[in-house]
Scaffold this motif. Sequence first.
Motif, PDB file in Angstrom:
ATOM      1  N   PRO A 153      -2.392   4.870  -5.627  1.00  0.00           N
ATOM      2  CA  PRO A 153      -2.880   5.777  -6.678  1.00  0.00           C
ATOM      3  C   PRO A 153      -2.265   5.328  -8.014  1.00  0.00           C
ATOM      4  CG  PRO A 153      -1.985   7.019  -4.815  1.00  0.00           C
ATOM      5  CD  PRO A 153      -1.651   5.574  -4.576  1.00  0.00           C
ATOM      6  N   VAL A 154      -3.001   5.518  -9.071  1.00  0.00           N
ATOM      7  CA  VAL A 154      -2.500   5.098 -10.399  1.00  0.00           C
ATOM      8  C   VAL A 154      -1.134   5.704 -10.679  1.00  0.00           C
ATOM      9  CG1 VAL A 154      -2.897   5.298 -12.889  1.00  0.00           C
ATOM     10  CG2 VAL A 154      -4.772   4.648 -11.386  1.00  0.00           C
ATOM     11  N   ASP A 155      -0.975   6.952 -10.290  1.00  0.00           N
ATOM     12  CA  ASP A 155       0.309   7.630 -10.542  1.00  0.00           C
ATOM     13  C   ASP A 155       1.479   6.983  -9.840  1.00  0.00           C
ATOM     14  OD1 ASP A 155      -0.973   9.453 -12.068  1.00  0.00           O
ATOM     15  OD2 ASP A 155      -0.723  11.143 -10.691  1.00  0.00           O
ATOM     16  N   LEU A 156       1.202   6.261  -8.761  1.00  0.00           N
ATOM     17  CA  LEU A 156       2.284   5.673  -7.966  1.00  0.00           C
ATOM     18  C   LEU A 156       2.244   4.147  -8.022  1.00  0.00           C
ATOM     19  CD1 LEU A 156       2.156   8.008  -4.823  1.00  0.00           C
ATOM     20  CD2 LEU A 156       3.694   8.139  -6.793  1.00  0.00           C
ATOM     21  N   ALA A 157       1.723   3.616  -9.147  1.00  0.00           N
ATOM     22  CA  ALA A 157       1.614   2.163  -9.307  1.00  0.00           C
ATOM     23  C   ALA A 157       2.986   1.521  -9.460  1.00  0.00           C
ATOM     24  CB  ALA A 157       0.742   1.843 -10.514  1.00  0.00           C
ATOM     25  N   LEU A 158       3.024   0.206  -9.249  1.00  0.00           N
ATOM     26  CA  LEU A 158       4.262  -0.552  -9.407  1.00  0.00           C
ATOM     27  C   LEU A 158       4.805  -0.333 -10.827  1.00  0.00           C
ATOM     28  CD1 LEU A 158       5.743  -2.691  -7.562  1.00  0.00           C
ATOM     29  CD2 LEU A 158       4.727  -4.426  -9.042  1.00  0.00           C
ATOM     30  N   PRO A 159       6.096  -0.084 -10.964  1.00  0.00           N
ATOM     31  CA  PRO A 159       6.665   0.142 -12.302  1.00  0.00           C
ATOM     32  C   PRO A 159       6.449  -1.065 -13.219  1.00  0.00           C
ATOM     33  CG  PRO A 159       8.216   0.799 -10.602  1.00  0.00           C
ATOM     34  CD  PRO A 159       7.088   0.097  -9.904  1.00  0.00           C
ATOM     35  N   GLU A 160       6.332  -0.785 -14.499  1.00  0.00           N
ATOM     36  CA  GLU A 160       6.080  -1.824 -15.493  1.00  0.00           C
ATOM     37  C   GLU A 160       7.142  -2.925 -15.446  1.00  0.00           C
ATOM     38  OE1 GLU A 160       3.673  -2.754 -17.122  1.00  0.00           O
ATOM     39  OE2 GLU A 160       4.619  -4.195 -18.485  1.00  0.00           O
ATOM     40  N   SER A 161       8.385  -2.543 -15.174  1.00  0.00           N
ATOM     41  CA  SER A 161       9.446  -3.559 -15.156  1.00  0.00           C
ATOM     42  C   SER A 161       9.156  -4.650 -14.121  1.00  0.00           C
ATOM     43  CB  SER A 161      10.797  -2.907 -14.867  1.00  0.00           C
ATOM     44  OG  SER A 161      10.770  -2.296 -13.594  1.00  0.00           O
TER      45      SER A 161
ATOM     46  N   ILE B  45       0.824  -1.212   0.000  1.00  0.00           N
ATOM     47  CA  ILE B  45       0.000   0.000   0.000  1.00  0.00           C
ATOM     48  C   ILE B  45       0.854   1.256   0.000  1.00  0.00           C
ATOM     49  CG2 ILE B  45      -1.691   1.314   1.364  1.00  0.00           C
ATOM     50  CD1 ILE B  45      -2.427  -1.516   2.590  1.00  0.00           C
ATOM     51  N   GLY B  46       0.504   2.188  -0.885  1.00  0.00           N
ATOM     52  CA  GLY B  46       1.161   3.490  -0.840  1.00  0.00           C
ATOM     53  C   GLY B  46       1.904   3.816  -2.117  1.00  0.00           C
ATOM     54  N   ASP B  47       3.149   4.210  -1.934  1.00  0.00           N
ATOM     55  CA  ASP B  47       3.963   4.612  -3.074  1.00  0.00           C
ATOM     56  C   ASP B  47       4.713   3.396  -3.620  1.00  0.00           C
ATOM     57  OD1 ASP B  47       5.772   5.543  -4.881  1.00  0.00           O
ATOM     58  OD2 ASP B  47       6.639   7.059  -3.574  1.00  0.00           O
ATOM     59  N   LEU B  48       4.102   2.706  -4.576  1.00  0.00           N
ATOM     60  CA  LEU B  48       4.707   1.485  -5.125  1.00  0.00           C
ATOM     61  C   LEU B  48       5.653   1.795  -6.267  1.00  0.00           C
ATOM     62  CD1 LEU B  48       1.540  -0.805  -5.115  1.00  0.00           C
ATOM     63  CD2 LEU B  48       3.009  -0.051  -3.232  1.00  0.00           C
ATOM     64  N   LYS B  49       5.634   3.054  -6.692  1.00  0.00           N
ATOM     65  CA  LYS B  49       6.473   3.443  -7.821  1.00  0.00           C
ATOM     66  C   LYS B  49       7.911   3.686  -7.380  1.00  0.00           C
ATOM     67  CE  LYS B  49       6.566   6.732 -11.669  1.00  0.00           C
ATOM     68  NZ  LYS B  49       5.897   7.940 -12.218  1.00  0.00           N
ATOM     69  N   PHE B  50       8.088   4.463  -6.329  1.00  0.00           N
ATOM     70  CA  PHE B  50       9.434   4.835  -5.901  1.00  0.00           C
ATOM     71  C   PHE B  50       9.887   4.052  -4.661  1.00  0.00           C
ATOM     72  CE2 PHE B  50       7.672   8.587  -8.055  1.00  0.00           C
ATOM     73  CZ  PHE B  50       8.631   8.788  -9.027  1.00  0.00           C
ATOM     74  N   GLY B  51       8.981   3.276  -4.069  1.00  0.00           N
ATOM     75  CA  GLY B  51       9.293   2.630  -2.792  1.00  0.00           C
ATOM     76  C   GLY B  51      10.353   1.541  -2.915  1.00  0.00           C
ATOM     77  N   ARG B  52      11.582   1.902  -2.603  1.00  0.00           N
ATOM     78  CA  ARG B  52      12.695   0.959  -2.673  1.00  0.00           C
ATOM     79  C   ARG B  52      12.449  -0.279  -1.813  1.00  0.00           C
ATOM     80  NH1 ARG B  52      18.193   3.386  -0.294  1.00  0.00           N
ATOM     81  NH2 ARG B  52      16.902   3.386   1.579  1.00  0.00           N
ATOM     82  N   THR B  53      11.915  -0.028  -0.638  1.00  0.00           N
ATOM     83  CA  THR B  53      11.641  -1.107   0.302  1.00  0.00           C
ATOM     84  C   THR B  53      10.684  -2.131  -0.309  1.00  0.00           C
ATOM     85  OG1 THR B  53      11.855   0.494   2.071  1.00  0.00           O
ATOM     86  CG2 THR B  53      10.718  -1.545   2.591  1.00  0.00           C
TER      87      THR B  53
END
Lengths: 314, 314, 314
Positions: free
Chosen positions: C192-200, C164-172
């Motif tokens: 949020p869609v903007d902070l979704a898990l990166p495609e990679s 949950i949360g910032d899945l885009k930049f969340g290193r952890t």
Amino acid sequence: MKRFDFPHTHIIDSHQFSREDLNTILAATEHVVRLKEQNRLFGVLEGRLMASLFFESSTRTRLSFEAAMHRLGGRIITTVGFQFSSISKGETLYDTMKMIEAYADIAVIRHPVEGSSRIAAGAVNIPIINAGDGAGQHPTQALLDLYTIVRERGLPDKKRIAFIGDLKFGRTIHSLVKLLTHYETEFVFISPVDLALPESYRKELRSLGIHFEETEDLKAMWDCDVAYITRIQEERFADRADYERLKDSYVVNRAFVQASRHPTLLLHPLPRVNELSTDVDDMPNAAYFRQAAYGVDVRMALLCLCLQAELPDL
Amino acid sequence: MKRFDFPHTHIIDSHQFSREDLNTILAATEHVVRLKEQNRLFGVLEGRLMASLFFESSTRTRLSFEAAMHRLGGRIITTVGFQFSSISKGETLYDTMKMIEAYADIAVIRHPVEGSSRIAAGAVNIPIINAGDGAGQHPTQALLDLYTIVRERGLPDKKRIAFIGDLKFGRTIHSLVKLLTHYETEFVFISPVDLALPESYRKELRSLGIHFEETEDLKAMWDCDVAYITRIQEERFADRADYERLKDSYVVNRAFVQASRHPTLLLHPLPRVNELSTDVDDMPNAAYFRQAAYGVDVRMALLCLCLQAELPDL
Amino acid sequence: MKRFDFPHTHIIDSHQFSREDLNTILAATEHVVRLKEQNRLFGVLEGRLMASLFFESSTRTRLSFEAAMHRLGGRIITTVGFQFSSISKGETLYDTMKMIEAYADIAVIRHPVEGSSRIAAGAVNIPIINAGDGAGQHPTQALLDLYTIVRERGLPDKKRIAFIGDLKFGRTIHSLVKLLTHYETEFVFISPVDLALPESYRKELRSLGIHFEETEDLKAMWDCDVAYITRIQEERFADRADYERLKDSYVVNRAFVQASRHPTLLLHPLPRVNELSTDVDDMPNAAYFRQAAYGVDVRMALLCLCLQAELPDL
């Protein structure tokens, strides 16, 4: 093995102690000092971990606590300043302390905000020792001052003890006065009128039926058993001219000390600036450097008491 | 158990040592190294506390001393920078050291002002080790340099030792030259004329009847047993053009080293920048990283000597 | 005595571990925890020295590693920030690490530049543990997260785990997702869609044949076994209005947790701000403070594994 009966988990405030508590602290310190002389200290806190949390720099106090923990064989994790990236990200002291509780067995806290150590103690199940919180308390300084008096001159009962300098803002003095009310101390307060002991403290002394004298005249220390000297800080004066007028009248130097026939014990919480001359240093009554050393002894005792450590018998 | 006979309490200045003192330090270091190999070091300084006082940051030196103390089983209290709130309040180094004396058994001091460590030593009854004071001395660096030469090439007598780089301002070089005058060292000084060894040092060498050569030509190191390489710092040149002209002629790289048939031992106090190429690192004569490791060994020996520790027999 | 079979010298990247490696780490942690309960830890790493190199401040991680080393009886040399005067003089990380290798037996490194710990590991013959390098890896956090799940809920196989949360930049999060791909984990990504898990990462999951769900609805955590909550940082949004609109929809508080009948385990890497309310703290499923404590256990195990320590049998 001996475990002292001590009813407190935390050391937060000099108001928390009864005379019996003070007796216990003094006895535990004596016990620790004897063990030190016999090289039997190392191992008392082996395997215990102290967090040394100095949100505000206070190298003297930090090194004193860390020396105490090392002498007992314990270990230390340290942080100085608001390095806590988590705090800069908005973490509360509560959360920080929950983390520390997960790491260490006891925490020593110095914090610029009054009341911080009480908040810290409320957050955790490990003992907290207040190493100074803002304008608030610095109870271990007061305890080491008390121990110094007892060690050098015996219990404060019937002793005439002078407090000199900034009695208005001096946190150290307020805490020590509080401890000394448990004894039949005769107080002599020596300060510029502007820096006199606050009315709240005078009121408390009166309500306890404790006699005290107040004067602006430094010579009043001449017939005291102990003189507790503190700095007069320029920034405390509303009027700079008042500071200039007064600062030179509160200088304890060798000539001034020798002018008295009474062997007044000279204490100072340090650091000193001009109020206490270096030409006094080698006089036998100059106890302020010994006072710093006793600080390690008292802190060793407090660490043992809070951690309910078992001490080897003497 | 063995206790080395060492007449010094403090380590202040490379001028304080006689050849006999150097022999003792070298022998104590060898002893400590052997104990380390046998995993028998830990416990030698158990219960002893070192104050690591770095008024000026020098992470390399600090970590080396702290590693040394830990390896011997001792404990450490540390402060870096003028965090001392008491100093910022005007406390003198004398008073600071009286406090440290109350806490620790030995103190290592790094200070930006020349002569500080001598002042510190005068204030206290615990051993003081100078870890660098301004433009002054850094004696433990010189001692570890000497030990490196001895360990890798034997005693410096009859050895040809080149000093390369900034011989004018290089504190490290001055201290090591001083130590090497106790041996029949053949000195070769290689530097730009502007950065030549100061006349005072040349005069001292002449007065001792010690032969030395001076040259600007880096190739002079090719027939030396040891080359002690140091940085040429741009800020030392009055004229930037001089720096630009000279900096590339003082670069020791693999091709340059291979052009000599003589296995010159390469030393460097580190950190290096361009004067010593990384392509030299895996050559057997590149001893500068081993030199850093020997630093811990020498500092272990010095801690033991100053504290008059008993070392287990080999 | 028991020595775990562990094929890695360094801990650099969560991608380096096989499921077998993870089993070993989990087993070693359990072993260490049992020894701790029996007060038999102290001595496992006696005489070993850890360099704690925090080129970037991260007090939480540093104190956790240092507590781990102390609990095992080891010693520590520490530096925080680019205090390295040598680095400010232009020293490379390679040279710095060659120096550290001369001092310590193992090094823990936090560095702002991605890939730093790999460079450090390449420079030395001592184990390196990555304590976070820039936007890169923080593998010990992921390992402690995994251990927390296992300890509180058993192996992640067939478990439904929400992020949950910032899945885009969340290193952890990225590191933990990677570890969980070794198990039959059912992933639920809530952001949020903007902070979704990166495609990679999505691509990697698909290529491994791993099923996952994505949603913006926080209620999706209600039927999960574990919810891993992270902060949504304002600075990650291109549009401040988006942040304002979304921030309040990602708040896990007591009422929200109680609205679910499923005992979802609540994890958070801490520090938290508003996304996780303090009124959740005393719920039995609030495991985030225990998670911090387990971090010390996991790091103790990793120190033992990297140093190939022998552990007393249970």
